[in-house]
Design an enzyme around this catalytic site. Structure first.
Site, PDB file in Angstrom:
ATOM      1  N   ILE A  40      22.289  65.411 -49.772  1.00  0.00           N
ATOM      2  CA  ILE A  40      22.729  66.464 -50.599  1.00  0.00           C
ATOM      3  C   ILE A  40      21.828  66.664 -51.393  1.00  0.00           C
TER       4      ILE A  40
ATOM      5  N   ALA B 130      25.951  58.326 -50.307  1.00  0.00           N
ATOM      6  CA  ALA B 130      25.279  57.429 -50.980  1.00  0.00           C
ATOM      7  C   ALA B 130      24.076  56.448 -50.266  1.00  0.00           C
TER       8      ALA B 130
ATOM      9  N   THR C  92      30.320  52.572 -59.178  1.00  0.00           N
ATOM     10  CA  THR C  92      30.231  50.259 -58.253  1.00  0.00           C
ATOM     11  C   THR C  92      30.401  49.388 -59.406  1.00  0.00           C
ATOM     12  N   ASP C  93      31.264  48.589 -59.333  1.00  0.00           N
ATOM     13  CA  ASP C  93      30.778  47.547 -60.973  1.00  0.00           C
ATOM     14  C   ASP C  93      29.749  46.997 -60.344  1.00  0.00           C
ATOM     15  N   GLU C  94      28.831  47.534 -59.425  1.00  0.00           N
ATOM     16  CA  GLU C  94      28.017  46.881 -59.628  1.00  0.00           C
ATOM     17  C   GLU C  94      26.710  46.975 -60.702  1.00  0.00           C
TER      18      GLU C  94
ATOM     19  N   TYR D  87      19.559  49.252 -55.072  1.00  0.00           N
ATOM     20  CA  TYR D  87      20.782  50.062 -54.687  1.00  0.00           C
ATOM     21  C   TYR D  87      21.195  50.026 -56.288  1.00  0.00           C
TER      22      TYR D  87
ATOM     23  N   LYS E  26      22.365  53.565 -58.812  1.00  0.00           N
ATOM     24  CA  LYS E  26      23.730  53.417 -59.077  1.00  0.00           C
ATOM     25  C   LYS E  26      24.094  53.881 -60.299  1.00  0.00           C
TER      26      LYS E  26
ATOM     27  N   ASN F 100      34.630  45.596 -54.780  1.00  0.00           N
ATOM     28  CA  ASN F 100      34.405  46.008 -53.344  1.00  0.00           C
ATOM     29  C   ASN F 100      35.751  45.992 -52.705  1.00  0.00           C
TER      30      ASN F 100
ATOM     31  N   PRO G 210      26.847  34.561 -40.408  1.00  0.00           N
ATOM     32  CA  PRO G 210      26.121  34.509 -41.615  1.00  0.00           C
ATOM     33  C   PRO G 210      26.013  34.510 -42.778  1.00  0.00           C
TER      34      PRO G 210
ATOM     35  N   ASN H 103      33.095  34.151 -50.563  1.00  0.00           N
ATOM     36  CA  ASN H 103      33.073  35.094 -49.483  1.00  0.00           C
ATOM     37  C   ASN H 103      33.213  33.186 -48.853  1.00  0.00           C
TER      38      ASN H 103
ATOM     39  N   ASP I  12      19.314  33.274 -48.967  1.00  0.00           N
ATOM     40  CA  ASP I  12      20.057  33.564 -49.706  1.00  0.00           C
ATOM     41  C   ASP I  12      19.118  34.732 -49.864  1.00  0.00           C
TER      42      ASP I  12
HETATM   43  P1  NAD Z   1      28.922  53.846 -46.377  1.00  0.00           P
HETATM   44  O1  NAD Z   1      26.975  54.107 -46.600  1.00  0.00           O
HETATM   45  O2  NAD Z   1      30.061  53.699 -45.682  1.00  0.00           O
HETATM   46  O3  NAD Z   1      28.556  55.989 -46.745  1.00  0.00           O
HETATM   47  C1  NAD Z   1      27.973  56.417 -46.966  1.00  0.00           C
HETATM   48  C2  NAD Z   1      28.079  57.918 -46.138  1.00  0.00           C
HETATM   49  O4  NAD Z   1      27.147  58.997 -47.452  1.00  0.00           O
HETATM   50  C3  NAD Z   1      28.118  57.914 -44.655  1.00  0.00           C
HETATM   51  O5  NAD Z   1      28.534  58.612 -44.006  1.00  0.00           O
HETATM   52  C4  NAD Z   1      26.151  58.561 -45.322  1.00  0.00           C
HETATM   53  O6  NAD Z   1      26.051  59.060 -43.735  1.00  0.00           O
HETATM   54  C5  NAD Z   1      25.998  59.583 -46.272  1.00  0.00           C
HETATM   55  N1  NAD Z   1      25.132  60.107 -46.909  1.00  0.00           N
HETATM   56  C6  NAD Z   1      24.016  59.272 -46.742  1.00  0.00           C
HETATM   57  N2  NAD Z   1      23.034  59.453 -47.911  1.00  0.00           N
HETATM   58  C7  NAD Z   1      23.052  61.264 -47.390  1.00  0.00           C
HETATM   59  C8  NAD Z   1      22.806  62.217 -48.261  1.00  0.00           C
HETATM   60  N3  NAD Z   1      21.929  62.116 -48.445  1.00  0.00           N
HETATM   61  N4  NAD Z   1      23.591  63.180 -47.894  1.00  0.00           N
HETATM   62  C9  NAD Z   1      24.571  63.727 -47.279  1.00  0.00           C
HETATM   63  N5  NAD Z   1      25.055  62.267 -46.925  1.00  0.00           N
HETATM   64  C10 NAD Z   1      25.034  61.549 -46.698  1.00  0.00           C
HETATM   65  O7  NAD Z   1      29.004  54.317 -47.834  1.00  0.00           O
HETATM   66  P2  NAD Z   1      30.459  53.626 -48.859  1.00  0.00           P
HETATM   67  O8  NAD Z   1      30.543  52.052 -48.561  1.00  0.00           O
HETATM   68  O9  NAD Z   1      31.332  54.094 -48.108  1.00  0.00           O
HETATM   69  O10 NAD Z   1      30.632  54.349 -50.121  1.00  0.00           O
HETATM   70  C11 NAD Z   1      30.673  55.140 -50.833  1.00  0.00           C
HETATM   71  C12 NAD Z   1      30.228  55.157 -52.136  1.00  0.00           C
HETATM   72  O11 NAD Z   1      31.168  54.471 -52.799  1.00  0.00           O
HETATM   73  C13 NAD Z   1      29.142  55.741 -52.295  1.00  0.00           C
HETATM   74  O12 NAD Z   1      28.658  56.229 -53.619  1.00  0.00           O
HETATM   75  C14 NAD Z   1      29.180  53.880 -52.953  1.00  0.00           C
HETATM   76  O13 NAD Z   1      28.098  53.386 -54.274  1.00  0.00           O
HETATM   77  C15 NAD Z   1      30.295  53.611 -53.619  1.00  0.00           C
HETATM   78  N6  NAD Z   1      30.453  52.507 -53.616  1.00  0.00           N
HETATM   79  C16 NAD Z   1      31.451  50.945 -51.764  1.00  0.00           C
HETATM   80  C17 NAD Z   1      31.896  50.374 -53.177  1.00  0.00           C
HETATM   81  C18 NAD Z   1      32.316  49.242 -51.214  1.00  0.00           C
HETATM   82  O14 NAD Z   1      32.290  48.529 -51.467  1.00  0.00           O
HETATM   83  N7  NAD Z   1      31.618  50.296 -50.115  1.00  0.00           N
HETATM   84  C19 NAD Z   1      32.422  49.651 -53.545  1.00  0.00           C
HETATM   85  C20 NAD Z   1      32.548  50.825 -54.817  1.00  0.00           C
HETATM   86  C21 NAD Z   1      31.585  51.665 -54.849  1.00  0.00           C
HETATM   87  O1  DAU Z   2      31.118  45.451 -55.601  1.00  0.00           O
HETATM   88  C1  DAU Z   2      31.160  47.254 -55.044  1.00  0.00           C
HETATM   89  C2  DAU Z   2      29.643  46.895 -53.746  1.00  0.00           C
HETATM   90  O2  DAU Z   2      30.284  46.384 -52.931  1.00  0.00           O
HETATM   91  C3  DAU Z   2      29.397  48.309 -53.366  1.00  0.00           C
HETATM   92  O3  DAU Z   2      28.322  48.843 -54.496  1.00  0.00           O
HETATM   93  C4  DAU Z   2      28.465  47.946 -51.904  1.00  0.00           C
HETATM   94  O4  DAU Z   2      27.785  49.696 -51.792  1.00  0.00           O
HETATM   95  C5  DAU Z   2      28.682  47.636 -50.968  1.00  0.00           C
HETATM   96  O5  DAU Z   2      27.724  46.973 -50.424  1.00  0.00           O
HETATM   97  C6  DAU Z   2      29.641  45.963 -51.857  1.00  0.00           C
HETATM   98  O6  DAU Z   2      28.360  44.890 -52.054  1.00  0.00           O
HETATM   99  P1  DAU Z   2      28.117  43.837 -51.658  1.00  0.00           P
HETATM  100  O7  DAU Z   2      26.669  43.254 -51.912  1.00  0.00           O
HETATM  101  O8  DAU Z   2      28.566  42.599 -52.611  1.00  0.00           O
HETATM  102  O9  DAU Z   2      29.118  43.722 -50.244  1.00  0.00           O
HETATM  103  P2  DAU Z   2      28.386  43.056 -49.329  1.00  0.00           P
HETATM  104  O10 DAU Z   2      29.060  43.210 -48.125  1.00  0.00           O
HETATM  105  O11 DAU Z   2      26.690  43.572 -48.336  1.00  0.00           O
HETATM  106  O12 DAU Z   2      28.209  41.904 -49.178  1.00  0.00           O
HETATM  107  C7  DAU Z   2      29.106  41.053 -49.689  1.00  0.00           C
HETATM  108  C8  DAU Z   2      29.097  39.475 -50.281  1.00  0.00           C
HETATM  109  O13 DAU Z   2      28.795  38.953 -48.947  1.00  0.00           O
HETATM  110  C9  DAU Z   2      27.823  39.309 -50.731  1.00  0.00           C
HETATM  111  O14 DAU Z   2      27.838  38.075 -51.752  1.00  0.00           O
HETATM  112  C10 DAU Z   2      26.575  39.220 -50.334  1.00  0.00           C
HETATM  113  C11 DAU Z   2      27.257  37.933 -49.358  1.00  0.00           C
HETATM  114  N1  DAU Z   2      26.936  38.081 -47.500  1.00  0.00           N
HETATM  115  C12 DAU Z   2      26.726  39.474 -46.343  1.00  0.00           C
HETATM  116  C13 DAU Z   2      26.727  39.435 -45.468  1.00  0.00           C
HETATM  117  C14 DAU Z   2      26.505  41.199 -44.823  1.00  0.00           C
HETATM  118  C15 DAU Z   2      26.638  37.452 -46.938  1.00  0.00           C
HETATM  119  O15 DAU Z   2      27.381  36.383 -47.238  1.00  0.00           O
HETATM  120  N2  DAU Z   2      26.356  37.430 -45.054  1.00  0.00           N
HETATM  121  C16 DAU Z   2      26.394  37.862 -45.280  1.00  0.00           C
HETATM  122  O16 DAU Z   2      26.011  38.338 -43.380  1.00  0.00           O
END
Ligand code: NAD
Ligand code: DAU
Length: 343
Positions: A60, A83, A125-127, A153, A157, A182, A208, A252, A275
């Site tokens: 993108i 992203a 994202t809520d983050e 990150y 966003k 999430n 972990p 968690n 942590d």
């Molecule tokens: P993901 O990491 O699983 O997928 C990201 C996708 O984007 C991948 O397919 C990757 O190849 C593609 N991508 C990355 N960089 C790119 C680039 N420069 N050009 C084109 N494609 C590219 O992410 P996800 O967890 O599916 O999250 C999707 C969106 O939702 C993100 O914007 C994230 O911030 C947002 N979001 C995620 C969560 C969550 O819990 N996972 C929650 C709220 C918001």
């Molecule tokens: O809230 C939305 C966000 O949720 C999205 O914007 C992000 O893209 C997505 O990755 C997610 O972020 P978190 O940091 O909340 O997700 P993660 O799965 O990495 O971690 C969830 C919680 O679990 C966090 O408190 C860290 C903890 N954790 C995570 C991992 C990978 C562990 O304790 N052990 C682990 O190995």
């Protein structure tokens, strides 16, 4: 209708691709994804022969290629999921987060301005709201809550969100933003908490848990997120932000214990580790606006969703085993090299 979905080979974008291709057979659903480590064509395998599906392997941030796609496909809507999404990786290498998440958003919006669009939608994202204290369960994020980020990150966003609002105000770009809590469900990359714990527990590996495992996240089943975005894109108001959340806050450690219990694995697999630096304590979304204005509500409870998710990982072992082995990264060339030449 022609709908561009960026990041459609990732977790949420992939689920959204399935949702849209199946729900709207008369719309063209066009995926743009550069296939980073998080992009996986095996996620799109079930829809790859649908007539209304198309795929471009493009970054993108590649302005020229993005403009060419817009010129050719004339999208009515552009929905940006693409992203860098993993907080831990943003601590190791912030730069790619700034490039994709901020500059990529800018390129897409410039393309929308140049070629015209009914609506640009930013998946956020809520983050961006930072975190809440553990001892104040009464507090939640609503859309007016100040932006206050913790990690590279979330800062990237939030920057993208600000840019979207600036393009709306200054250039009158029709746009909406959704901020979701999430997600969990099928096709979730096994670096994130729930799929990591399921896949490692199934392999009898140590789990972990960061710190004491007391940090709280607010979980939403991914299909409910997809439905919310579809509603916002079609019926949301230009320039508005919509929070999306599942009313399902969990610590968690409780999630990890639920997974172990369902898989009949011992809690001795849990290992408390150092942590995450800057670790956000608690997220809690108030989705009252989307519930009231658009009639959206989560339809899957956490108890239902975690069962569905665990079943999916049990029934789709090759999908996550190919990720762990690295085999998924050869899939595009093997399956799509020939198809792309023909398009
Ligand atoms: P993901 O990491 O699983 O997928 C990201 C996708 O984007 C991948 O397919 C990757 O190849 C593609 N991508 C990355 N960089 C790119 C680039 N420069 N050009 C084109 N494609 C590219 O992410 P996800 O967890 O599916 O999250 C999707 C969106 O939702 C993100 O914007 C994230 O911030 C947002 N979001 C995620 C969560 C969550 O819990 N996972 C929650 C709220 C918001
Ligand atoms: O809230 C939305 C966000 O949720 C999205 O914007 C992000 O893209 C997505 O990755 C997610 O972020 P978190 O940091 O909340 O997700 P993660 O799965 O990495 O971690 C969830 C919680 O679990 C966090 O408190 C860290 C903890 N954790 C995570 C991992 C990978 C562990 O304790 N052990 C682990 O190995």
């Amino acid at each position: 209708m022609n709908i561009i979905v960026t990041g459609g080979a990732g977790f949420i974008g992939g689920n959204f691709m399935h949702y849209m291709v199946n729900k709207y057979p008369n719309d063209n659903i066009i995926c743009i994804d550069s296939l980073t480590y998080a992009g996986n064509m095996e996620t799109l395998e079930p829809i790859k022969d649908k007539k209304n599906y198309k795929f471009y392997k493009v970054d993108i941030t590649d302005r020229k290629s993005i403009y060419e796609i817009f010129e050719k496909e004339k999208p009515d809507y552009c929905i940006n999921f693409a992203a860098e999404s993993h907080v831990d990786r943003s601590l190791e290498n912030p730069e790619i987060f700034l490039k994709t998440n901020i500059l990529g958003t800018q390129v897409l919006m410039d393309a929308c301005r140049k070629y015209g669009i009914k609506r640009y939608h930013q998946v956020s994202t809520d983050e961006v709201y930072g975190d809440l204290p553990l001892e104040r369960p009464d507090l939640q994020f609503d859309e007016t809550y100040p932006i206050k980020t913790s990690s590279p990150y979330s800062a990237s966003k939030a920057s993208a969100d600000l840019l979207v609002m600036a393009y709306h105000r200054t250039f009158k770009l029709p746009c909406t933003i959704s901020r979701c809590s999430n997600n969990y469900g099928p096709y979730h990359f096994p670096e994130k908490l729930i799929p990591l714990m399921i896949s490692r527990a199934l392999n009898n590996e140590k789990l972990p848990v960061y710190g004491e495992g007391k940090n709280v996240r607010d979980w939403l089943y991914v299909e409910d997120h997809c439905r919310a975005i579809d509603m916002i894109v079609r019926d949301g108001k230009d320039g508005e932000v919509y929070n999306i959340g599942g009313h399902a806050e969990k610590a968690n450690i409780d999630i990890v214990k639920i997974i172990l219990k369902k898989l009949d694995k011992p809690e001795s697999l849990i290992e408390f580790v150092k942590d995450r630096p800057g670790h956000d304590l608690r997220y809690a979304m108030n989705p009252a606006k989307i519930e009231k204005e658009l009639g959206w509500k989560p339809s899957v409870t956490f108890e239902q969703g975690i069962d569905k998710t665990i079943d999916w990982y049990l029934n789709n072992k090759p999908w996550w085993e190919h990720i762990i082995s690295g085999e998924y990264q050869n899939y595009f060339d093997k399956m799509y090299g020939y198809r792309m030449d023909k398009k």
